[in-house]
Write a protein that holds these residues in place. Structure first.
Motif, PDB file in Angstrom:
ATOM      1  N   ILE A 384      66.160   7.094  -8.053  1.00  0.00           N
ATOM      2  CA  ILE A 384      67.480   7.128  -7.390  1.00  0.00           C
ATOM      3  C   ILE A 384      67.554   8.352  -6.476  1.00  0.00           C
ATOM      4  N   MET A 385      67.072   9.484  -7.027  1.00  0.00           N
ATOM      5  CA  MET A 385      67.093  10.725  -6.231  1.00  0.00           C
ATOM      6  C   MET A 385      66.242  10.557  -4.969  1.00  0.00           C
ATOM      7  N   MET A 386      65.050   9.950  -5.108  1.00  0.00           N
ATOM      8  CA  MET A 386      64.165   9.792  -3.953  1.00  0.00           C
ATOM      9  C   MET A 386      64.777   8.836  -2.930  1.00  0.00           C
ATOM     10  N   ARG A 387      65.550   7.886  -3.431  1.00  0.00           N
ATOM     11  CA  ARG A 387      66.160   6.898  -2.534  1.00  0.00           C
ATOM     12  C   ARG A 387      67.345   7.502  -1.799  1.00  0.00           C
ATOM     13  N   THR A 388      68.154   8.263  -2.549  1.00  0.00           N
ATOM     14  CA  THR A 388      69.401   8.763  -1.957  1.00  0.00           C
ATOM     15  C   THR A 388      69.240  10.158  -1.375  1.00  0.00           C
ATOM     16  N   GLY A 389      68.196  10.882  -1.826  1.00  0.00           N
ATOM     17  CA  GLY A 389      68.035  12.273  -1.366  1.00  0.00           C
ATOM     18  C   GLY A 389      69.046  13.184  -2.027  1.00  0.00           C
ATOM     19  N   LEU A 390      69.682  12.689  -3.092  1.00  0.00           N
ATOM     20  CA  LEU A 390      70.706  13.493  -3.764  1.00  0.00           C
ATOM     21  C   LEU A 390      70.228  13.920  -5.154  1.00  0.00           C
ATOM     22  N   ALA A 391      70.593  15.142  -5.506  1.00  0.00           N
ATOM     23  CA  ALA A 391      70.211  15.649  -6.827  1.00  0.00           C
ATOM     24  C   ALA A 391      71.080  15.004  -7.901  1.00  0.00           C
ATOM     25  N   SER A 392      70.567  14.903  -9.108  1.00  0.00           N
ATOM     26  CA  SER A 392      71.405  14.415 -10.220  1.00  0.00           C
ATOM     27  C   SER A 392      71.087  15.227 -11.460  1.00  0.00           C
ATOM     28  N   TYR A 393      72.045  15.278 -12.373  1.00  0.00           N
ATOM     29  CA  TYR A 393      71.895  16.156 -13.528  1.00  0.00           C
ATOM     30  C   TYR A 393      72.128  15.423 -14.849  1.00  0.00           C
ATOM     31  N   ASP A 394      71.391  15.883 -15.870  1.00  0.00           N
ATOM     32  CA  ASP A 394      71.555  15.418 -17.250  1.00  0.00           C
ATOM     33  C   ASP A 394      71.618  13.897 -17.359  1.00  0.00           C
ATOM     34  N   GLN A 395      70.650  13.253 -16.732  1.00  0.00           N
ATOM     35  CA  GLN A 395      70.550  11.798 -16.839  1.00  0.00           C
ATOM     36  C   GLN A 395      69.630  11.509 -18.021  1.00  0.00           C
ATOM     37  N   GLU A 396      70.183  10.845 -19.082  1.00  0.00           N
ATOM     38  CA  GLU A 396      69.371  10.629 -20.267  1.00  0.00           C
ATOM     39  C   GLU A 396      68.713   9.258 -20.237  1.00  0.00           C
ATOM     40  N   ILE A 397      67.415   9.237 -20.519  1.00  0.00           N
ATOM     41  CA  ILE A 397      66.746   7.942 -20.672  1.00  0.00           C
ATOM     42  C   ILE A 397      65.878   8.002 -21.918  1.00  0.00           C
ATOM     43  N   ALA A 398      65.457   6.827 -22.401  1.00  0.00           N
ATOM     44  CA  ALA A 398      64.544   6.790 -23.539  1.00  0.00           C
ATOM     45  C   ALA A 398      63.153   6.475 -23.002  1.00  0.00           C
ATOM     46  N   VAL A 399      62.155   7.029 -23.656  1.00  0.00           N
ATOM     47  CA  VAL A 399      60.779   6.772 -23.241  1.00  0.00           C
ATOM     48  C   VAL A 399      59.998   6.326 -24.466  1.00  0.00           C
TER      49      VAL A 399
END
Ligand code: ADP
Length: 663
Positions: A384-399
């Protein structure tokens, strides 16, 4: 050469070389005529032959010197002092003036012959004819010799004047050469370093005009006083030794501004027969080269300093990245991971090599949403960041790694732009938040468990109270008591649950003081098992020293033992026997509660003392909050003891704890 010839001549010959008629040369024949020896050489003829004083010869000679004429005479008498006697003899002689270029006399050649005998024999001319002719011949030869000598002298004089001309010409040539030389040349003369020659190139370098020529150096160029190059110039003059300078700085006035210029120069002493008379300075202005080089050196020094700073800040940055508690990963424009710090490697459980090979959407690593459903690549925070060029914070995902437990990561992502504003990649910092997430899940689970647990006694209490309410008018004593006891039981259960919750809260906040007393452990165990005996479904078998005294917080320990015994009753209902043993070990006591129930699988054993953990949370066959063992462990640890379980599925469980015996 000439004199050599004359000396060998048999004719009496003398040469006078001054107006005072100094005898420059006299041969033996002449001395014989004169009746003198060689001591007369160097004297004037007047001093050498004083006896001629009253005779005409001196006047004739002086006249000849003046006029440059030749005088000759024959048969001339002259009186000379010979052997102490004045003797008169007859002479044929010639005074011949030798002239220089300008026609002036510089010598008189005197030749003479004693003709006394001839004169005496004049009368016998015929007889003496042959002799006279011979004499005449000799005279001719002598004259011939003389003119040859004169010619040679003339040649010599010519050479000298030619040399003089050449010398003058070469000095002019030298000056012309210097003037036109492409290198800058200064010629100084004298101890004051008077500028004798300064060629065009030099005047240009010095930024001066020809007015400095003829002036002493320090008067013409006062600004250069004190420069090493100037001191060297004086040194060359004083020592006569040549010196060279390389890139020597010299202060110079240029258009009214004092500036430092640099010169390569060579100083050479100029000598004549008296010694050093001046110095020649050949100089090349290398200011531009020196400045260019200095500039280059400055740039190099600056660059080196910059590189050093860069290196040290890189090292610092590397240090930060290496020790950071957060994982840092950098991806390129294609999403390819190009860097992962040690924590990132640890969190992802991968080596640097492996990390560099994977993208954020690596198929082997399954990215999941928090609810466990697959996370499409385009929903990944980095994508999403690479697409929008916008920073984002504390995005939680499971791996979900290929092997091992699912983990949760919180991602901060930021784009990286180059100086033209083009997106060249991204940086992601991430933290392993698996524990945080697990805790949240446990908390959610706990809330539902607690609600459920609380709801059961409350419902029972509510039902009992409703029945009692209805029974108000028509009281059935048996039923009444039964309902009352049921209400009390539910209330006690509620109160237990609430106590557990409160204890757990106090414990987690570290707020539970212990008050130690000395008491009998066997007595405490006995009291704790009273309620089990009353029910009568289990046999409590005690082994150990009945008199063993321990020092601990009796109330807290009571809570631990009750919990272990209650768990045995609850989770091993079919185990008839519950064994309790007290063993005295060196400095400590070990209390074990053993049932022969279903036991606990090994993977659950390791979590069993965790807060809210329930081994059978899936079927929820048993009531409970998952707090009992957690609280017990906290109490034992606070006493400095240890707690554990030995269990095998199907073979029952032994829960044990140790306590230091103390004083
Ligand atoms: P609670 O009993 O309230 O669930 P505890 O902390 O006392 O919480 O126990 C935690 C878990 O340990 C229980 O849920 C149970 O699954 C397991 N457990 C405890 N004691 C025994 C036992 N004697 N035999 C088998 N399982 C036990």
């Amino acid at each position: 050469m000439l004199l050599d010839i004359l000396s060998k001549s048999k004719d009496a010959t003398a040469v006078y070389d001054s107006a005072d008629l100094h005898i420059r040369f006299v041969n033996q024949s002449m001395l014989a005529l004169w009746g003198k020896n060689f001591s007369v050489k160097g004297k004037t003829i007047e001093d050498a032959l004083p006896e001629l004083h009253d005779q005409p010869f001196f006047d004739i000679l002086k006249k000849i010197w003046q006029t440059g004429e030749t005088y000759s005479a024959t048969n001339t008498p002259a009186s000379l002092m010979i052997d102490g006697e004045l003797k008169t003899s007859f002479f044929d002689f010639e005074y011949r003036a030798i002239l220089n270029e300008e026609g002036q006399t510089y010598a008189i050649l005197h030749t003479s012959a004693d003709v006394t005998q001839r004169v005496e024999a004049f009368k016998q001319v015929q007889e003496k004819q042959e002799h006279e002719e011979l004499l005449h011949l000799k005279m001719t030869v002598a004259n011939k010799n003389l003119s040859t000598a004169n010619r040679e002298l003339q040649t010599y004089n010519d050479s000298i004047s030619r040399l003089n001309i050449l010398l003058q010409e070469s000095e002019t040539d030298f000056k012309r050469l210097v003037q036109q030389a492409p290198v800058a040349i200064l010629v100084f003369r004298g101890a004051d370093m008077v500028i004798d020659i300064a060629n065009h190139a030099m005047l240009e370098i010095l930024n001066k005009d020809t007015s400095i020529i003829g002036k002493p150096l320090l008067q013409g160029l006062p600004e250069i006083e004190g420069a090493t190059a100037v001191d060297m110039l004086f040194e060359v003059f004083n020592t006569g030794k040549a010196l060279d300078g390389n890139e020597a700085p010299v202060p110079m006035m240029r258009d009214g501004v004092l500036e430092t210029r640099y010169f390569n120069f060579s100083y050479r002493p100029l000598r004549d027969e008296t010694g050093v008379v001046g110095v020649m300075d050949i100089a090349v202005d290398v200011t531009e080269q020196v400045l260019a080089r200095k500039n280059l050196e400055d740039i190099i020094a600056e660059k080196t300093e910059l590189a050093k700073t860069l290196r040290s800040s890189e090292t610092r940055l590397q240090g930060i990245l290496d020790t950071m508690a957060e994982g840092v990963g950098i991806i390129d424009a294609n999403g390819q991971m190009v860097y992962a710090n040690p924590m990132a490697q640890r969190i992802l459980g991968l080596s640097e090599d492996e990390i560099k090979k994977r993208t954020y959407g690596d198929a082997r690593w399954q990215n999941l949403r928090l609810d466990g459903s697959p996370l499409p690549d385009e929903e990944h925070p980095m994508a999403i960041m690479m697409r929008t060029g916008l920073a984002s914070y504390d995005q939680e995902i499971a791996v979900q790694p290929p092997v091992g437990e699912r983990m949760y990561i919180s991602i901060n992502s930021a784009p990286i732009f180059d100086e033209r504003g083009t997106l060249t990649g991204g940086i992601g910092t991430f933290m392993d938040v698996t524990n945080r997430r697990k805790m949240m899940i446990q908390k959610d689970d706990f809330i539902s468990v607690a609600s459920h647990e609380l709801k059961t006694p409350v419902t029972a209490l509510k039902a009992a109270l409703q029945l009692l309410e209805r029974m108000k008018k028509d009281v059935n004593p048996n039923k009444f008591e039964k309902l009352l006891s049921q209400a009390n039981k539910s209330l006690n259960k509620l109160s237990d649950l609430i106590n557990s919750l409160l204890n757990s809260n106090r414990i987690s906040q570290g707020r539970f003081p212990i008050h130690k007393t000395k008491f009998s452990i066997a007595e405490l165990i006995n009291e704790c098992c009273q309620h089990v005996r009353t029910v009568g479904e289990h046999d409590i078998i005690f082994t150990g020293d009945l008199n063993l005294q321990i020092t601990a917080d009796e109330q807290l320990l009571d809570q631990v033992i009750v919990n272990l015994v209650n768990n045995a009753v609850k989770y091993a209902p079919k185990s008839r026997e519950i064994k309790i043993s007290v063993e005295e070990l060196p400095n400590q006591v070990k209390v074990s509660v053993t049932d022969s129930g279903p036991g606990i699988p090994a993977d659950k054993v390791k979590h069993i003392f965790e807060r809210y953990y329930q081994a059978d949370s899936d079927n929820r066959q048993f009531s409970g909050l998952g707090l009992g063992l957690y609280i017990s462990a906290e109490i034992i640890h606070k006493h400095g003891g240890e707690i554990g379980v030995d269990s095998e599925p199907g073979n029952g469980s032994t829960f044990w704890f140790t306590l230091p015996l103390g004083e």
